[in-house]
Design an enzyme around this catalytic site. Structure first.
Site, short mmCIF file in Angstrom:
data_model
loop_
_atom_site.label_atom_id
_atom_site.label_comp_id
_atom_site.label_asym_id
_atom_site.label_seq_id
_atom_site.Cartn_x
_atom_site.Cartn_y
_atom_site.Cartn_z
N ASP A 130 -3.76 0.15 -51.09
CA ASP A 130 -2.80 0.23 -49.99
C ASP A 130 -2.66 -1.14 -49.32
O ASP A 130 -3.60 -1.92 -49.29
CB ASP A 130 -3.26 1.22 -48.92
CG ASP A 130 -3.28 2.66 -49.41
OD1 ASP A 130 -2.67 2.94 -50.45
OD2 ASP A 130 -3.91 3.48 -48.73
N MET A 131 -1.49 -1.39 -48.77
CA MET A 131 -1.25 -2.67 -48.11
C MET A 131 -2.29 -2.94 -47.02
O MET A 131 -2.78 -4.06 -46.86
CB MET A 131 0.15 -2.72 -47.51
CG MET A 131 0.50 -4.08 -46.91
SD MET A 131 2.22 -4.22 -46.39
CE MET A 131 2.21 -3.23 -44.91
#
Length: 287
Positions: A130-131
């Site tokens: 995930d970012m």
């Protein structure tokens, strides 16, 4: 392009047929067919038919010229990633929090763009972070190892361990398994949720440290499956949302997401050698 892989069959393993060796190495069926019909499996320098045995300490050479990839190119960003491990086939980097793993059309500031700068050519994606999640990201340096690593993900020989700091909104056992299906949140396209019609998702956790005063805990979490936001959704649904999670922690106060990809364990493609890469555990002190 011809990809050449070489290994010495381990002396401590029982004799195995050429066919079974290729299966153990997780080589796709289509490529096994090419290797047989094009006689591109050499044992001690000579072609050996697929029903013949390979014994310990024998040298095996594989030549693949039918490798295709539908993945597009990732242009170089001009920035260098933080490389934690590298060999002839893979790269492991420490992805910073706030950076995407791979670009959408027109983007050029992601982890894979940085890897393209480092390698001088486009890398190949294996898994994602995930970012908001930082930590270890495994990247393939050529398309001939991508299906091998994908099969390791499926067979659980590629293991991903994470460190998370959570708020204890309810009691937490010392260890456990969260087996809850995850699907799209219909009210918010950014989010996922536990739902009966979701995809199977399994996470294992162990408590490493507790702070009773702050009502927080540091956890080691291991993924058995790899759904979007899996750890974040599972821990929040269990009453232990991750500190700094803007989507799943109602007490979010602007902190960085306290979730880090801490350790990757995998087999080097086309070999039986295990690699374990890890970051410093102290990255997740409860402060």
């Amino acid at each position: 392009m011809i990809y050449h892989f070489s290994l010495i069959y381990p002396a401590d393993r029982p004799p195995v047929s050429v066919s079974d060796l290729l299966r153990q190495l997780l080589i796709p069926r289509k490529w096994r067919h090419y290797l047989r019909t094009e006689r591109q499996v050499l044992v001690n320098g000579q072609y050996r038919s697929f029903n013949q045995l390979i014994k310990g300490n024998e040298k095996v050479d594989l030549y693949l010229d039918q490798v295709e990839s539908l993945q597009g190119d990732y242009p170089a960003s001009g920035k260098m990633p933080k490389v934690v491990y590298e060999d002839e086939n893979v790269l492991v980097i420490d992805k910073p929090k706030g950076q995407k793993t791979h670009p959408n059309q027109g983007e050029n500031g992601t982890a894979l763009n940085d890897c393209a700068s480092y390698l001088g050519y486009s890398p190949y994606i294996v898994h994602r972070l995930d970012m908001l999640t930082g930590g270890l990201l495994l990247v393939a340096k050529n398309p001939a190892v991508v299906p091998i690593l994908n099969r390791q993900l499926t067979s659980k020989t590629l293991r991903r361990d994470y460190l998370a700091t959570v708020d204890l909104n309810k009691e937490i056992p010392d260890q456990g398994i969260i087996d809850l299906p995850i699907g799209q949140d219909p009210a918010d396209q950014r989010k996922r949720q536990v739902r009966a019609d979701g995809l199977r998702a399994v996470s294992h956790f162990q408590v490493l440290e507790k702070d009773e005063e702050k009502k927080q805990a540091k956890l080691l979490v291991t993924l058995e499956t790899g759904r979007t936001h899996q750890i974040r959704v599972h821990l929040s649904a269990s009453g232990w949302p991750i500190v700094g999670d803007p989507l799943y922690n109602p007490n979010f106060a602007g902190e960085d997401l306290a979730l880090t990809g801490w350790q990757l364990t995998f087999l080097k493609p086309y070999s039986f050698n295990q690699v374990a890469v890890r970051l410093d555990k102290n990255k997740h002190k409860i402060e």
